[in-house]
Design an enzyme around this catalytic site. Structure first.
Site, short mmCIF file in Angstrom:
data_model
loop_
_atom_site.label_atom_id
_atom_site.label_comp_id
_atom_site.label_asym_id
_atom_site.label_seq_id
_atom_site.Cartn_x
_atom_site.Cartn_y
_atom_site.Cartn_z
N ASN A 1 21.19 -16.16 21.70
CA ASN A 1 20.75 -16.29 20.52
C ASN A 1 20.05 -17.83 20.36
O ASN A 1 18.81 -17.73 19.83
CB ASN A 1 21.88 -16.02 19.30
CG ASN A 1 22.41 -14.86 19.51
OD1 ASN A 1 21.97 -14.08 20.03
ND2 ASN A 1 23.55 -14.74 18.69
N THR B 1 -25.52 -12.94 -3.59
CA THR B 1 -23.94 -12.64 -4.37
C THR B 1 -24.13 -11.20 -4.65
O THR B 1 -25.12 -10.58 -4.71
CB THR B 1 -23.92 -13.59 -5.70
OG1 THR B 1 -25.08 -13.02 -6.40
CG2 THR B 1 -23.95 -15.03 -5.31
N HIS B 2 -22.92 -10.54 -4.65
CA HIS B 2 -22.95 -8.83 -4.79
C HIS B 2 -23.90 -8.39 -3.61
O HIS B 2 -24.51 -7.24 -3.97
CB HIS B 2 -23.25 -8.74 -6.26
CG HIS B 2 -22.87 -9.39 -7.42
ND1 HIS B 2 -21.73 -9.09 -7.86
CD2 HIS B 2 -23.18 -10.72 -7.84
CE1 HIS B 2 -21.24 -9.92 -8.88
NE2 HIS B 2 -22.10 -10.92 -8.88
N LYS C 1 -30.16 2.64 21.17
CA LYS C 1 -29.12 2.15 20.19
C LYS C 1 -28.61 0.61 20.99
O LYS C 1 -28.56 0.79 22.25
CB LYS C 1 -27.74 2.78 19.99
CG LYS C 1 -28.02 3.86 19.25
CD LYS C 1 -28.34 3.64 17.59
CE LYS C 1 -27.09 2.89 17.12
NZ LYS C 1 -25.83 3.65 16.61
N GLN D 1 15.01 -8.79 17.78
CA GLN D 1 14.23 -8.63 18.83
C GLN D 1 12.97 -7.89 18.66
O GLN D 1 11.86 -8.16 19.64
CB GLN D 1 14.96 -7.49 19.78
CG GLN D 1 14.57 -7.21 21.16
CD GLN D 1 15.36 -6.51 22.18
OE1 GLN D 1 16.34 -7.10 22.37
NE2 GLN D 1 15.28 -5.15 22.18
N TYR E 1 22.17 -14.08 13.74
CA TYR E 1 21.49 -13.18 14.65
C TYR E 1 21.85 -11.86 14.34
O TYR E 1 22.76 -11.38 14.32
CB TYR E 1 21.69 -13.16 16.09
CG TYR E 1 20.90 -12.62 17.12
CD1 TYR E 1 19.63 -12.82 17.29
CD2 TYR E 1 21.32 -11.41 17.52
CE1 TYR E 1 18.66 -12.00 17.97
CE2 TYR E 1 20.69 -10.40 18.31
CZ TYR E 1 19.25 -10.76 18.59
OH TYR E 1 18.53 -9.99 19.42
N ASN F 1 -25.54 -1.75 19.93
CA ASN F 1 -24.58 -1.61 18.95
C ASN F 1 -23.79 -3.06 18.80
O ASN F 1 -23.52 -3.61 19.99
CB ASN F 1 -23.48 -0.69 19.16
CG ASN F 1 -24.08 0.64 18.82
OD1 ASN F 1 -25.03 0.91 18.09
ND2 ASN F 1 -23.51 1.64 19.69
N GLU G 1 -18.03 -6.05 15.52
CA GLU G 1 -17.11 -4.79 14.80
C GLU G 1 -15.79 -5.03 15.09
O GLU G 1 -14.66 -4.85 14.40
CB GLU G 1 -17.84 -3.78 15.17
CG GLU G 1 -19.28 -3.33 14.73
CD GLU G 1 -19.74 -1.97 15.22
OE1 GLU G 1 -19.70 -0.96 14.52
OE2 GLU G 1 -20.28 -2.01 16.39
N SER H 1 -25.18 3.33 23.45
CA SER H 1 -24.53 4.72 22.89
C SER H 1 -24.84 5.35 23.83
O SER H 1 -25.83 5.47 24.79
CB SER H 1 -25.40 5.07 21.70
OG SER H 1 -25.44 6.31 21.55
N1 ARG Z 1 16.50 -9.91 23.82
C1 ARG Z 1 17.30 -10.42 22.45
C2 ARG Z 1 16.10 -10.53 21.46
O1 ARG Z 1 15.17 -10.77 22.01
C3 ARG Z 1 17.99 -11.59 23.09
C4 ARG Z 1 19.11 -12.22 22.11
C5 ARG Z 1 20.36 -11.15 22.16
N2 ARG Z 1 21.37 -11.35 21.51
C6 ARG Z 1 22.20 -10.68 21.18
N3 ARG Z 1 23.28 -11.24 20.39
N4 ARG Z 1 22.35 -9.41 21.51
O2 ARG Z 1 16.61 -10.79 20.32
#
Ligand code: ARG
Length: 458
Positions: free
Chosen positions: A110, A155-156, A283, A322, A317, A285, A290, A277
């Protein structure tokens, strides 16, 4: 049971679950940051006495060799090991044996993943700041050549008042300046180190979070371990700044598309930035502007996506987090590619000065100037506006522009008109007369260019 966390389990993971919960297909982009973070972590574990110096050196050598093998394509990631963190830990153990298992002492995935993301985003924000800078200098370069190029201002999307082309382009210079400042400011929040927060509550090991932060080039350490592993607002902030910048890029792109149309013909984009095109041979483009306009959509989408992922999460967490990665990578990659195309596209475009000039001589965009003229003769602006409105109508009915009307025709509308009316009507003069600070007069634009240059070099 070969999972790194397999001890508590008696059954294998369902195959589909394994595939869908794994993040290795995308978080492998964090390999270098993950190894960098691990090296800093193990160095610290050795200075604080949790692993010996010799063990640390072996682990660091092992990590470096894993990194080299990854660069050479000699290692294959597996979804069995879920994510980049466990894949690298597994590679390390394969490389140096069970000692590799000491690396994860005093940390959790984490704080590890949060650290990787901070490192990744910090590096890319710095790159993006450079790219914005380069785009600003491209705008500045072409603006310097076009102070005296006059075109209708709108403008506009209706012709409003003539302006200097440099003035129009410089408007984007300042937008990008603010965008850049937003990215620079966001770096303050991206420069915090979550490492050492553990899973959520800190660790029982005598770690030194400040040492790790210094080693990784972070400016500070998150003071709260739960915040450290739960925070993704540094990414949201980046994505917000990115969204605003893409909106600016999209507006500029829209103008490039319009200006290069047959109807406007104010610019022509270089062949190298256009495509043809498959059916219509004539053309050419403007695909690049875009696409830049359209790519704005995914950048907004990534921001809204992550805001939505995070909004209901209890601390700390959750696996939901993820889902923060693909949007972040996509935003970074979209921005980098967009900026890399934008600068050279602007630099190489052909500005059709004559067509711009022709446009301002065939419209009523100097009408405000006659209204202002009567004001200088003492007529209240509202009354003057009314008179000029009637003159414009007369001109339209008789197929004449304001410069084509005779003094007799003018006098029919007001006795205040004299020969000097023609002095204020020429487009160059109309532009030159808007001398207020930040206005479009050639003198003001030259001042603005100086300021822009100074801003860019500071
Ligand atoms: N792959 C996980 C993520 O991207 C890493 C952290 C995972 N932690 C856990 N307690 N499962 O968040």
């Amino acid at each position: 049971m070969s999972k790194l966390w397999g001890g508590r389990f008696t059954k294998d993971t369902n195959k589909l679950v394994e595939q869908e919960t794994a993040s290795i297909s995308f978080d492998q982009k964090l390999a270098n940051e993950d190894i960098q973070g691990s090296i800093a972590h193990v160095k610290m574990l050795s200075t604080t006495g949790t692993v010996s110096e010799e063990e640390a050196l072996t682990i660091i050598d092992g990590l470096k060799s894993v990194q080299k093998k990854l660069e050479q394509g000699a290692l294959t990631y597996s979804i069995e090991h879920e994510d980049i963190h466990m894949n690298i830990e597994k590679f390390l153990i394969d490389e140096i044996g069970p000692l590799g298992g000491k690396l994860h002492t005093g940390r959790s995935r984490n704080d590890q993943v949060a650290t990787d993301m901070h490192l990744y985003l910090k590096k890319h924000t710095e790159e993006i700041i450079e790219l914005v800078h380069a785009t600003q200098s491209a705008i500045l370069k072409i603006s310097s050549d076009h102070v005296d190029t006059i075109l209708p201002g709108y403008t506009h999307l209706q012709r409003a008042q003539p302006i200097s082309f440099a003035h129009h382009l410089l408007a984007y210079f300042w937008m990008l300046q603010r965008d850049k400042e937003r990215f620079i400011d966001s770096l303050k929040r991206t420069s915090g180190s979550p490492l050492g927060a553990g899973a959520l509550a800190g660790t029982t090991f005598p770690i030194n979070r400040h040492q790790v932060a210094d080693e990784l080039g972070f400016d500070y350490v998150y003071p709260n371990s739960m915040d450290a592993v739960s925070d993704r607002d540094f990414i949201l902030e980046f994505m917000s700044a990115a969204s605003i910048m893409m909106m600016h890029i999209s507006r500029l792109s829209e103008e490039l598309v319009i200006w290069s149309s047959q109807e406007f013909q104010f610019i022509e984009l270089d062949d190298s930035f256009c495509t043809g095109s498959s059916i219509m041979p004539q053309k050419k483009n403007p695909d690049v502007p875009e696409l830049l306009r359209a790519k704005t959509g995914r950048v907004y989408g990534n921001l809204i996506g992550l805001l939505t992922v995070l909004k209901g999460l209890p601390l700390a967490y959750n696996k939901d987090m993820q889902e923060d990665k693909e949007g972040m990578f996509d935003t970074v990659e979209t921005l980098e590619a967009s900026l890399m195309m934008l600068a050279p596209m602007i630099e190489t475009m052909n500005v059709k000065k004559e067509n711009m000039k022709q446009a301002v001589s065939e419209d009523y965009s100097n009408a405000t100037d006659i209204a202002d003229y009567l004001v200088t003769k003492g007529v209240p602006f509202r009354q003057s506006h009314e008179i000029i409105g009637k003159i414009v109508l007369y001109g339209i009915d008789n197929g004449k522009y304001l410069l084509d009307l005779s003094i007799e025709e003018y006098k029919k509308f007001s006795d205040f008109f004299e020969e000097d009316i023609y002095d204020v009507l020429a487009p160059e003069q109309v532009v030159a007369n808007r001398r207020s600070y930040g206005g479009t007069s050639q003198d003001q634009v030259r001042e603005q260019l100086k300021l822009a240059k100074k801003t860019l070099s500071s």
